[in-house]
Design a protein around this motif. Structure first.
Motif, PDB file in Angstrom:
ATOM      1  N   ASP A  27     -44.937  70.992 -51.173  1.00 24.85           N
ATOM      2  CA  ASP A  27     -45.363  71.430 -52.494  1.00 24.85           C
ATOM      3  C   ASP A  27     -46.712  72.161 -52.414  1.00 24.85           C
ATOM      4  O   ASP A  27     -47.683  71.654 -51.858  1.00 24.85           O
ATOM      5  N   LYS A  28     -46.750  73.334 -53.018  1.00 28.37           N
ATOM      6  CA  LYS A  28     -47.962  74.165 -52.951  1.00 28.37           C
ATOM      7  C   LYS A  28     -49.098  73.513 -53.735  1.00 28.37           C
ATOM      8  O   LYS A  28     -50.228  73.461 -53.250  1.00 28.37           O
ATOM      9  N   SER A  29     -48.821  73.036 -54.919  1.00 24.83           N
ATOM     10  CA  SER A  29     -49.875  72.420 -55.744  1.00 24.83           C
ATOM     11  C   SER A  29     -50.493  71.224 -55.026  1.00 24.83           C
ATOM     12  O   SER A  29     -51.717  71.069 -54.973  1.00 24.83           O
ATOM     13  N   ILE A  30     -49.639  70.375 -54.466  1.00 29.34           N
ATOM     14  CA  ILE A  30     -50.133  69.159 -53.816  1.00 29.34           C
ATOM     15  C   ILE A  30     -50.829  69.513 -52.497  1.00 29.34           C
ATOM     16  O   ILE A  30     -51.816  68.883 -52.104  1.00 29.34           O
ATOM     17  N   HIS A  32     -52.656  72.307 -51.798  1.00 23.30           N
ATOM     18  CA  HIS A  32     -54.031  72.739 -52.101  1.00 23.30           C
ATOM     19  C   HIS A  32     -54.916  71.517 -52.384  1.00 23.30           C
ATOM     20  O   HIS A  32     -56.032  71.386 -51.869  1.00 23.30           O
ATOM     21  N   ARG A  33     -54.408  70.636 -53.242  1.00 29.09           N
ATOM     22  CA  ARG A  33     -55.211  69.477 -53.664  1.00 29.09           C
ATOM     23  C   ARG A  33     -55.486  68.537 -52.502  1.00 29.09           C
ATOM     24  O   ARG A  33     -56.560  67.921 -52.438  1.00 29.09           O
ATOM     25  N   SER A  34     -54.537  68.398 -51.573  1.00 22.72           N
ATOM     26  CA  SER A  34     -54.745  67.512 -50.420  1.00 22.72           C
ATOM     27  C   SER A  34     -55.930  67.990 -49.594  1.00 22.72           C
ATOM     28  O   SER A  34     -56.773  67.193 -49.164  1.00 22.72           O
ATOM     29  N   GLY A 101     -54.257  81.940 -56.979  1.00 17.51           N
ATOM     30  CA  GLY A 101     -54.954  81.561 -58.211  1.00 17.51           C
ATOM     31  C   GLY A 101     -55.312  80.082 -58.199  1.00 17.51           C
ATOM     32  O   GLY A 101     -56.416  79.690 -58.591  1.00 17.51           O
ATOM     33  N   THR A 102     -54.370  79.253 -57.768  1.00 13.86           N
ATOM     34  CA  THR A 102     -54.659  77.818 -57.735  1.00 13.86           C
ATOM     35  C   THR A 102     -55.816  77.544 -56.786  1.00 13.86           C
ATOM     36  O   THR A 102     -56.754  76.813 -57.117  1.00 13.86           O
ATOM     37  N   GLY A 103     -55.765  78.135 -55.595  1.00 19.44           N
ATOM     38  CA  GLY A 103     -56.816  77.909 -54.595  1.00 19.44           C
ATOM     39  C   GLY A 103     -58.181  78.261 -55.163  1.00 19.44           C
ATOM     40  O   GLY A 103     -59.090  77.425 -55.212  1.00 19.44           O
ATOM     41  N   VAL A 172     -55.746  76.821 -73.235  1.00 23.16           N
ATOM     42  CA  VAL A 172     -54.428  77.273 -72.767  1.00 23.16           C
ATOM     43  C   VAL A 172     -53.810  76.133 -71.960  1.00 23.16           C
ATOM     44  O   VAL A 172     -54.542  75.365 -71.328  1.00 23.16           O
ATOM     45  N   PRO A 173     -52.478  76.010 -71.985  1.00 20.98           N
ATOM     46  CA  PRO A 173     -51.873  74.935 -71.188  1.00 20.98           C
ATOM     47  C   PRO A 173     -51.929  75.295 -69.708  1.00 20.98           C
ATOM     48  O   PRO A 173     -51.077  76.022 -69.207  1.00 20.98           O
ATOM     49  N   SER A 174     -52.964  74.848 -69.010  1.00 14.71           N
ATOM     50  CA  SER A 174     -53.133  75.241 -67.605  1.00 14.71           C
ATOM     51  C   SER A 174     -53.616  74.075 -66.762  1.00 14.71           C
ATOM     52  O   SER A 174     -54.723  73.554 -66.973  1.00 14.71           O
ATOM     53  N   ALA A 175     -52.790  73.691 -65.790  1.00 13.04           N
ATOM     54  CA  ALA A 175     -53.196  72.629 -64.863  1.00 13.04           C
ATOM     55  C   ALA A 175     -54.336  73.095 -63.973  1.00 13.04           C
ATOM     56  O   ALA A 175     -55.126  72.285 -63.486  1.00 13.04           O
ATOM     57  N   GLN A 176     -54.422  74.401 -63.761  1.00 11.30           N
ATOM     58  CA  GLN A 176     -55.522  74.907 -62.932  1.00 11.30           C
ATOM     59  C   GLN A 176     -56.850  74.699 -63.648  1.00 11.30           C
ATOM     60  O   GLN A 176     -57.835  74.281 -63.035  1.00 11.30           O
ATOM     61  N   VAL A 177     -56.894  75.002 -64.944  1.00 10.05           N
ATOM     62  CA  VAL A 177     -58.137  74.817 -65.703  1.00 10.05           C
ATOM     63  C   VAL A 177     -58.471  73.325 -65.771  1.00 10.05           C
ATOM     64  O   VAL A 177     -59.605  72.909 -65.503  1.00 10.05           O
ATOM     65  N   THR A 200     -49.551  69.308 -68.811  1.00 10.84           N
ATOM     66  CA  THR A 200     -49.241  70.176 -67.664  1.00 10.84           C
ATOM     67  C   THR A 200     -49.152  69.307 -66.408  1.00 10.84           C
ATOM     68  O   THR A 200     -49.439  68.099 -66.467  1.00 10.84           O
ATOM     69  N   ARG A 201     -48.815  69.903 -65.295  1.00 10.63           N
ATOM     70  CA  ARG A 201     -48.607  69.123 -64.066  1.00 10.63           C
ATOM     71  C   ARG A 201     -49.816  68.216 -63.810  1.00 10.63           C
ATOM     72  O   ARG A 201     -50.961  68.631 -63.984  1.00 10.63           O
ATOM     73  N   ASP A 202     -49.522  66.970 -63.398  1.00  6.17           N
ATOM     74  CA  ASP A 202     -50.581  65.954 -63.331  1.00  6.17           C
ATOM     75  C   ASP A 202     -50.906  65.529 -61.901  1.00  6.17           C
ATOM     76  O   ASP A 202     -51.337  64.406 -61.662  1.00  6.17           O
ATOM     77  N   MET A 325     -41.966  74.076 -66.335  1.00  5.70           N
ATOM     78  CA  MET A 325     -41.142  75.002 -65.541  1.00  5.70           C
ATOM     79  C   MET A 325     -41.774  76.389 -65.523  1.00  5.70           C
ATOM     80  O   MET A 325     -41.081  77.381 -65.329  1.00  5.70           O
ATOM     81  N   ILE A 326     -43.116  76.429 -65.696  1.00  8.80           N
ATOM     82  CA  ILE A 326     -43.762  77.715 -65.943  1.00  8.80           C
ATOM     83  C   ILE A 326     -43.543  78.707 -64.788  1.00  8.80           C
ATOM     84  O   ILE A 326     -43.395  79.902 -65.011  1.00  8.80           O
ATOM     85  N   ASP A 327     -43.462  78.210 -63.554  1.00 10.54           N
ATOM     86  CA  ASP A 327     -43.272  79.124 -62.425  1.00 10.54           C
ATOM     87  C   ASP A 327     -41.808  79.507 -62.224  1.00 10.54           C
ATOM     88  O   ASP A 327     -41.490  80.332 -61.366  1.00 10.54           O
ATOM     89  N   GLU A 328     -40.922  78.869 -62.990  1.00  7.35           N
ATOM     90  CA  GLU A 328     -39.486  79.049 -62.740  1.00  7.35           C
ATOM     91  C   GLU A 328     -38.806  80.026 -63.701  1.00  7.35           C
ATOM     92  O   GLU A 328     -37.599  80.274 -63.596  1.00  7.35           O
ATOM     93  N   VAL A 353     -50.062  86.249 -67.245  1.00  9.39           N
ATOM     94  CA  VAL A 353     -51.278  86.240 -66.405  1.00  9.39           C
ATOM     95  C   VAL A 353     -51.060  85.474 -65.099  1.00  9.39           C
ATOM     96  O   VAL A 353     -51.974  84.893 -64.547  1.00  9.39           O
ATOM     97  N   LYS A 354     -49.851  85.493 -64.609  1.00  9.59           N
ATOM     98  CA  LYS A 354     -49.577  84.879 -63.302  1.00  9.59           C
ATOM     99  C   LYS A 354     -49.870  85.909 -62.204  1.00  9.59           C
ATOM    100  O   LYS A 354     -50.588  86.864 -62.436  1.00  9.59           O
ATOM    101  N   GLU A 355     -49.313  85.726 -61.005  1.00  8.84           N
ATOM    102  CA  GLU A 355     -49.578  86.661 -59.914  1.00  8.84           C
ATOM    103  C   GLU A 355     -49.286  88.101 -60.350  1.00  8.84           C
ATOM    104  O   GLU A 355     -49.821  89.067 -59.801  1.00  8.84           O
TER     105      GLU A 355
HETATM  106  C1  S3P Z   1     -50.580  75.333 -60.643  1.00 11.84           C
HETATM  107  C2  S3P Z   1     -50.576  75.479 -62.000  1.00 11.84           C
HETATM  108  C3  S3P Z   1     -49.862  76.557 -62.685  1.00 11.84           C
HETATM  109  C4  S3P Z   1     -48.851  77.260 -61.793  1.00 11.84           C
HETATM  110  C5  S3P Z   1     -49.385  77.514 -60.423  1.00 11.84           C
HETATM  111  C6  S3P Z   1     -49.811  76.222 -59.757  1.00 11.84           C
HETATM  112  C7  S3P Z   1     -51.375  74.237 -60.054  1.00 11.84           C
HETATM  113  O1  S3P Z   1     -50.803  77.519 -63.138  1.00 11.84           O
HETATM  114  O2  S3P Z   1     -48.419  78.462 -62.385  1.00 11.84           O
HETATM  115  O3  S3P Z   1     -48.410  78.135 -59.604  1.00 11.84           O
HETATM  116  O4  S3P Z   1     -51.159  73.909 -58.877  1.00 11.84           O
HETATM  117  O5  S3P Z   1     -52.204  73.660 -60.770  1.00 11.84           O
HETATM  118  P1  S3P Z   1     -51.570  77.317 -64.535  1.00 11.84           P
HETATM  119  O6  S3P Z   1     -52.275  76.048 -64.432  1.00 11.84           O
HETATM  120  O7  S3P Z   1     -52.525  78.461 -64.677  1.00 11.84           O
HETATM  121  O8  S3P Z   1     -50.485  77.332 -65.567  1.00 11.84           O
END
Ligand code: S3P
Length: 450
Positions: A27-30, A32-34, A101-103, A172-177, A200-202, A325-328, A353-355
């Motif tokens: 998983d890409k999100s996990i 980066h965070r690891s 963007g996440t990084g 905005v609903p953003s797990a990155q923020v 958003t993703r937790d 499912m924002i990336d899907e 505002v994705k890639e």
């Molecule tokens: C991610 C959050 C999402 C997602 C991105 C990965 C993350 O972005 O689109 O691919 O790992 O937190 P946003 O938080 O900007 O929606």
């Protein structure tokens, strides 16, 4: 790194059934965070199953620049010796986060409450993306930033010398923020509170808890209220990164639209904040089942089995499902092209505002391949042409966006005529084995001039 080398045009042709097992990467999100949380803890964090895509590798390089020791052992395990909360050193050079963007957003958060300066840049896609959504809340902690117009990269951030904790409602609903604010809160005294009106993703919350931080999440009338107690000593962890549901989406969807297919995608995390696509596909009538459902490290996990589904129907996707499912949406719009009727997708302004602007990128490419699409600022719909009705035949621009490239290659596997993407190199950011894995299932992919 993608976007820095020559473009790699790639063509997908209609072929026979896709069959077999698809072992998708971590998983890409996990991932980066690891690396980031490992770098912020004291001692040795071991990570198995890390996604070795360009985005995550750039985060690993960045963590080294901030003073952590990050190494890959011969058996593929990654070992991080962290510097502790507030222990980041000032990087000697510019941090290039590539396409990620996440990084870049999580790293800015992680450094914002340490009195050092760092300058960030990235590829053309990342340099075009909004960063004020990150620098605004980080300024509340006392961090200063100087970027291009609208806060775009390259950008220099100067961490707060005397950080204060913040209370911040996500606009905005953003797990990155959310994650950037929580990571900044780690080195602020007292309680940092983030309120998210839409969940958003937790992963950040779950992992911070795992690393020993005191963090709570309460569902209230305002939304989810997340409270973090600052200045913990994070304890190193041993992490098994689950496989990425956002990558699983591609072999699953390709199997649903390609005649005769039957594909197993094992070990996929079904965290409710990530699994929206799979429920949407089931609502459309996809032959998609969850086998061997179980819990692993506190997360629901299952093996996904996807079979060719000629009877899918267009639906209105519940807008409240968007964050999960924002990336899907790009690959969903491909599946929708092979369903009967209209699929309506609302509440998806963030796709712009994705890639890339993913609504525009998909609309332009789908129309070029004979599929009709309507769009507004925060919605779009796709009119399906049935299981064998998509003409295909176009060359489309991937716009430095891995998910746009993979989506159109999946379209080409089932359309009447072959589909070419102008540059497949961005796929390496998140799914470096996509081409070999899809070929092993039976797909026909051909590099131009190869
Ligand atoms: C991610 C959050 C999402 C997602 C991105 C990965 C993350 O972005 O689109 O691919 O790992 O937190 P946003 O938080 O900007 O929606």
């Amino acid at each position: 790194m993608s976007g820095h080398g020559p473009a790699q045009p790639l063509t997908a042709e209609k072929t026979g059934p896709l069959t077999g097992t698809a072992n998708v990467p971590g998983d890409k999100s996990i991932s980066h965070r690891s690396l980031i949380l490992g770098a912020l803890s004291v001692g040795e964090t071991r990570i198995r199953g890390l996604l070795e895509g360009d985005d995550v590798l750039a985060t690993g390089t960045a963590m080294r620049a901030f003073g952590a020791d990050v190494n890959r052992s011969d058996d593929g395990e990654w070992v991080v010796h962290g510097v502790g909360t507030g222990g980041f050193a000032e990087p000697e050079d510019i941090i290039d986060c590539g396409n990620a963007g996440t990084g870049v957003r999580l790293i800015m958060g992680a450094m914002a409450t340490t009195a050092i300066a760092a300058t960030f840049t990235g590829d053309a896609s990342l340099r075009s993306r909004p960063m004020a959504r990150i620098t605004d809340p980080l300024a509340l902690f006392g961090a200063a930033s100087y970027g291009r117009a609208n806060g775009r990269l390259p950008l220099t951030m100067i961490g707060a010398p005397n950080p204060v904790p913040v209370r911040y409602t996500l606009p905005v609903p953003s797990a990155q923020v959310k994650s950037a604010v929580l990571l900044a809160g780690l080195n602020a005294p007292g309680e940092t509170v983030v309120i998210e009106p839409e969940a958003t993703r937790d992963h950040t919350e779950r992992m911070l808890r795992g690393f020993g931080a005191k963090i709570t999440a309460d569902d209230t009338d305002e939304g989810r209220v997340i409270t973090l107690v600052g200045q913990p000593e994070l304890k190193p962890q041993s992490i098994d990164v689950p496989r990425d549901p956002s990558s699983a989406a591609f072999p699953v969807s390709a199997a649903l639209i390609t005649e005769g297919s039957d594909v197993l995608v094992p070990n996929i995390g079904l965290n409710p904040t990530r699994a929206g696509l799979f429920y949407t596909l089931q609502d459309m009538g996809a032959d998609l089942t969850f086998e061997n459902a179980r819990e692993e490290s506190g997360e629901p996990v299952a093996d996904l089995r996807a079979r060719f589904s000629p009877d899918m129907k267009g639906i209105e996707v519940p807008a409240e499902r968007a964050a999960s499912m924002i990336d899907e949406y790009p690959i969903l719009s491909v599946v929708a092209s092979f369903a009967e009727g209209v699929t309506v997708m609302r509440g998806v302004k963030e796709l712009r505002v994705k890639e890339s602007d993913r609504i525009d990128a998909m609309a332009v490419g789908l129309r070029a391949n004979g599929v009709s699409v309507e769009e507004g600022e925060d919605w779009w719909n796709v009119t399906g042409l049935g299981p064998s009705g998509v003409p295909g035949g176009a060359r489309v621009e991937a716009r430095l966006d891995h998910r746009i490239a993979m989506s159109f290659l999946c379209l080409g596997m089932a359309a009447q005529k072959a589909v070419t993407v102008d540059d497949a190199s961005p796929i390496a950011t998140s799914f470096p084995v996509f081409q070999s894995l899809m070929t092993s299932l039976g797909a026909t992919l051909r590099y131009e001039n190869a």
